[in-house]
Design a protein around this motif. Structure first.
Motif, PDB file in Angstrom:
ATOM      1  N   TRP A  17      17.921 -11.863  70.684  1.00  0.00           N
ATOM      2  CA  TRP A  17      18.578 -10.794  71.441  1.00  0.00           C
ATOM      3  C   TRP A  17      20.100 -10.788  71.316  1.00  0.00           C
ATOM      4  N   GLU A  18      20.722 -11.902  70.926  1.00  0.00           N
ATOM      5  CA  GLU A  18      22.176 -11.946  70.821  1.00  0.00           C
ATOM      6  C   GLU A  18      22.684 -11.913  69.383  1.00  0.00           C
ATOM      7  N   ASN A  19      21.783 -11.722  68.414  1.00  0.00           N
ATOM      8  CA  ASN A  19      22.171 -11.659  67.005  1.00  0.00           C
ATOM      9  C   ASN A  19      22.528 -10.222  66.644  1.00  0.00           C
ATOM     10  N   ILE A  20      23.819  -9.925  66.618  1.00  0.00           N
ATOM     11  CA  ILE A  20      24.303  -8.556  66.397  1.00  0.00           C
ATOM     12  C   ILE A  20      23.911  -8.057  65.015  1.00  0.00           C
ATOM     13  N   ASN A  21      24.007  -8.921  64.018  1.00  0.00           N
ATOM     14  CA  ASN A  21      23.653  -8.513  62.658  1.00  0.00           C
ATOM     15  C   ASN A  21      22.179  -8.143  62.555  1.00  0.00           C
ATOM     16  N   GLU A  22      21.334  -8.922  63.209  1.00  0.00           N
ATOM     17  CA  GLU A  22      19.903  -8.603  63.182  1.00  0.00           C
ATOM     18  C   GLU A  22      19.639  -7.245  63.814  1.00  0.00           C
ATOM     19  N   ILE A  23      20.230  -7.005  64.966  1.00  0.00           N
ATOM     20  CA  ILE A  23      19.997  -5.742  65.665  1.00  0.00           C
ATOM     21  C   ILE A  23      20.512  -4.565  64.843  1.00  0.00           C
ATOM     22  N   SER A  24      21.703  -4.700  64.248  1.00  0.00           N
ATOM     23  CA  SER A  24      22.252  -3.600  63.440  1.00  0.00           C
ATOM     24  C   SER A  24      21.393  -3.357  62.206  1.00  0.00           C
ATOM     25  N   ASN A  25      20.875  -4.421  61.586  1.00  0.00           N
ATOM     26  CA  ASN A  25      20.015  -4.252  60.411  1.00  0.00           C
ATOM     27  C   ASN A  25      18.705  -3.551  60.767  1.00  0.00           C
ATOM     28  N   LEU A  26      18.152  -3.888  61.927  1.00  0.00           N
ATOM     29  CA  LEU A  26      16.916  -3.244  62.364  1.00  0.00           C
ATOM     30  C   LEU A  26      17.145  -1.763  62.654  1.00  0.00           C
ATOM     31  N   LEU A  27      18.236  -1.450  63.323  1.00  0.00           N
ATOM     32  CA  LEU A  27      18.540  -0.050  63.618  1.00  0.00           C
ATOM     33  C   LEU A  27      18.773   0.734  62.330  1.00  0.00           C
TER      34      LEU A  27
ATOM     35  N   GLY B  66       9.582 -14.768  74.633  1.00  0.00           N
ATOM     36  CA  GLY B  66       8.335 -15.483  74.884  1.00  0.00           C
ATOM     37  C   GLY B  66       7.126 -14.898  74.189  1.00  0.00           C
ATOM     38  N   GLY B  67       7.340 -13.939  73.281  1.00  0.00           N
ATOM     39  CA  GLY B  67       6.224 -13.345  72.542  1.00  0.00           C
ATOM     40  C   GLY B  67       5.517 -12.213  73.245  1.00  0.00           C
ATOM     41  N   ALA B  68       6.048 -11.724  74.381  1.00  0.00           N
ATOM     42  CA  ALA B  68       5.363 -10.667  75.137  1.00  0.00           C
ATOM     43  C   ALA B  68       5.288  -9.359  74.354  1.00  0.00           C
ATOM     44  N   THR B  69       6.416  -8.924  73.781  1.00  0.00           N
ATOM     45  CA  THR B  69       6.440  -7.649  73.061  1.00  0.00           C
ATOM     46  C   THR B  69       5.466  -7.656  71.891  1.00  0.00           C
ATOM     47  N   ALA B  70       5.309  -8.815  71.243  1.00  0.00           N
ATOM     48  CA  ALA B  70       4.408  -8.925  70.085  1.00  0.00           C
ATOM     49  C   ALA B  70       2.952  -8.674  70.460  1.00  0.00           C
TER      50      ALA B  70
ATOM     51  N   GLU C 202       3.564  -4.745  66.499  1.00  0.00           N
ATOM     52  CA  GLU C 202       3.494  -5.559  65.287  1.00  0.00           C
ATOM     53  C   GLU C 202       4.671  -5.165  64.399  1.00  0.00           C
ATOM     54  N   HIS C 203       5.511  -6.119  64.090  1.00  0.00           N
ATOM     55  CA  HIS C 203       6.756  -5.857  63.367  1.00  0.00           C
ATOM     56  C   HIS C 203       6.500  -5.104  62.057  1.00  0.00           C
ATOM     57  N   LYS C 204       7.213  -3.990  61.913  1.00  0.00           N
ATOM     58  CA  LYS C 204       7.172  -3.119  60.732  1.00  0.00           C
ATOM     59  C   LYS C 204       5.851  -2.366  60.574  1.00  0.00           C
ATOM     60  N   LYS C 205       4.996  -2.454  61.589  1.00  0.00           N
ATOM     61  CA  LYS C 205       3.772  -1.646  61.580  1.00  0.00           C
ATOM     62  C   LYS C 205       3.890  -0.511  62.586  1.00  0.00           C
ATOM     63  N   ASN C 206       4.112  -0.857  63.848  1.00  0.00           N
ATOM     64  CA  ASN C 206       4.247   0.202  64.860  1.00  0.00           C
ATOM     65  C   ASN C 206       5.542   0.058  65.658  1.00  0.00           C
ATOM     66  N   GLY C 207       6.537  -0.553  65.023  1.00  0.00           N
ATOM     67  CA  GLY C 207       7.849  -0.718  65.638  1.00  0.00           C
ATOM     68  C   GLY C 207       8.572  -1.879  64.980  1.00  0.00           C
TER      69      GLY C 207
ATOM     70  N   ILE D 273       8.239   7.886  70.533  1.00  0.00           N
ATOM     71  CA  ILE D 273       9.516   7.385  70.013  1.00  0.00           C
ATOM     72  C   ILE D 273       9.250   6.135  69.182  1.00  0.00           C
ATOM     73  N   PHE D 274      10.042   5.940  68.130  1.00  0.00           N
ATOM     74  CA  PHE D 274       9.955   4.716  67.343  1.00  0.00           C
ATOM     75  C   PHE D 274      10.644   3.592  68.120  1.00  0.00           C
ATOM     76  N   PRO D 275       9.935   2.488  68.436  1.00  0.00           N
ATOM     77  CA  PRO D 275      10.515   1.446  69.303  1.00  0.00           C
ATOM     78  C   PRO D 275      11.118   0.258  68.545  1.00  0.00           C
ATOM     79  N   ILE D 276      12.275  -0.195  69.037  1.00  0.00           N
ATOM     80  CA  ILE D 276      12.877  -1.460  68.625  1.00  0.00           C
ATOM     81  C   ILE D 276      13.047  -2.268  69.911  1.00  0.00           C
ATOM     82  N   GLN D 277      12.447  -3.444  69.981  1.00  0.00           N
ATOM     83  CA  GLN D 277      12.408  -4.164  71.259  1.00  0.00           C
ATOM     84  C   GLN D 277      12.510  -5.667  71.039  1.00  0.00           C
ATOM     85  N   SER D 278      13.245  -6.340  71.916  1.00  0.00           N
ATOM     86  CA  SER D 278      13.300  -7.801  71.903  1.00  0.00           C
ATOM     87  C   SER D 278      11.943  -8.366  72.321  1.00  0.00           C
TER      88      SER D 278
END
Length: 382
Positions: free
Chosen positions: A326-336, A307-311, A315-320, A299-304
């Motif tokens: 986490w509370e920025n609605i515009n950011e989340i909608s743009n990523l989706l 503390g930098g754990a997910t990173a 790697e952003h825009k490479k494998n997800g 599955i293609f992942p989008i994840q908060s």
């Protein structure tokens, strides 16, 4: 080698401990909150349960639910002391190693007892928000700082937590980064994988509360209604708060939205095998098990990224895609929206994950690495 595990009743713990089956070690589990339930998955382990209450009087659970104050008063006389019972079990078992899972549940409470047995090696496993969130709580931080210097070894589900542990006094050996529940059985997971062209589910982790922030994702979904009509939107693991949110918003009219509460693991894996995009959003976590499962299932992942754990794994825009706030609605909608529109990004990310990440998460390979770590501990016991 005798190993005494200290943990709550938790699937992560059972999956981890199962790696020790047929290892030749004598393994014990002290159920620290005492679910009084034997777990067949780890039937090779001596399970210390049923220890907490002196008398299991009639209607105890109903009384606990309806009259907590009265239950608290009764427990003054009825409940055995954890530390006293742990000391008793250590004297009885004479373990070579004690392994505590989660600092504030089975690390800090065990410290007064462990000080009495300095010859016993003490191992600590950090999960999820164990270090990252609870270091912000003054009482937990104080306990953490008192306990970490006494611990000899540490496992973690992300590098971030080892760095935090060092900053708070850990001076022992770091055993490495491992998924909290061990690896994944490819034979089981692969049988549910569907071809990419047949997938149309956007799968959303439904956790909401202290750390989980599903509602922020649902707010983003509302903004993208016209783009999502050809997709099935599935929320899993949702508490009542999420159900109520959906029922009081325009989401209730989304004919392509399904919301589930707690579902069996097999059902979740089936859903993942049919999903195109996965979204997990939280204010505090380690590397989420569901993120790793999503990667394993293609599955293609989008994840908060608290503390930098997910990173450490995405790697952003490479494998997800990484949610920075986490509370920025515009950011989340743009990523989706980007994930939906950019098929090339999805395909390259999924291919990269299947080639480079999935093989590192195979259960047998991780199990062998974990056993080598326990062997190292065994070799250092004097």
């Amino acid at each position: 080698m005798k190993i005494l595990m200290l943990s709550i009743f938790a699937p992560h713990f059972f999956n981890w401990t199962e790696q020790l089956k047929d290892s030749g070690y004598e393994v014990y589990w002290f159920d620290i909150f005492d679910s009084n339930t034997r777990v067949e998955q780890i039937d090779f382990v001596e399970q210390i349960i049923g220890w907490r209450y002196k008398w299991n009087y009639p209607c105890r659970y109903r009384l606990k639910k309806n009259a907590p104050a009265l239950t608290g008063f009764i427990n003054i006389f009825n409940e055995r002391d954890f530390q006293k019972h742990l000391e008793k079990q250590i004297e009885k078992i004479e373990p070579d190693v004690i392994h505590s899972f989660v600092m504030y549940l089975s690390g800090v409470p065990a410290l007064p007892v462990m000080k009495k047995f300095p010859h016993i090696k003490w191992v600590y496993s950090s999960w999820g928000s164990d270090m990252y969130y609870y270091q912000r709580q003054p009482e937990h931080l104080e306990g953490m700082r008192k306990t970490l210097p006494y611990m000899d070894y540490m496992f973690a589900d992300c590098q971030r937590d080892y760095n935090l542990a060092k900053s708070h006094g850990f001076k022992g050996k770091f055993m490495g980064v491992f998924p909290g529940g061990g690896g994944f059985d490819s034979k089981v997971f692969d049988s549910y994988i569907k071809r990419q062209e047949s997938r149309n589910i956007i799968l959303i982790k439904g956790y909401q509360g202290l750390h989980g922030k599903c509602i922020s994702v649902l707010e983003a979904v509302q903004k993208l209604e016209k783009y999502l009509k050809s997709y099935s939107i599935v929320v899993f693991g949702a508490p009542q708060e999420v159900f109520e949110y959906v029922e009081t918003r325009s989401l209730k009219d989304f004919t392509n939205l399904q919301v589930y509460g707690k579902i069996p693991q097999q059902k979740l894996i089936e859903l993942m095998g049919q999903s195109l995009i996965y979204i997990g959003n939280s204010s505090s976590d380690g590397i989420p098990n569901t993120l790793l499962e999503a990667i394993v299932m293609g599955i293609f992942p989008i994840q908060s990224n608290p503390g930098g754990a997910t990173a450490e794994i995405i790697e952003h825009k490479k494998n997800g895609l990484i949610i920075t706030n986490w509370e920025n609605i515009n950011e989340i909608s743009n990523l989706l929206l980007e994930a939906i529109k950019n098929q090339s990004l999805r395909e390259k990310a999924i291919t990269w994950n299947l080639i480079n990440v999935k093989p590192r998460l195979k259960r047998e390979e991780l199990k062998n690495k974990v056993l080598k770590k326990y062997k190292l501990i065994e070799s250092e016991i004097k």
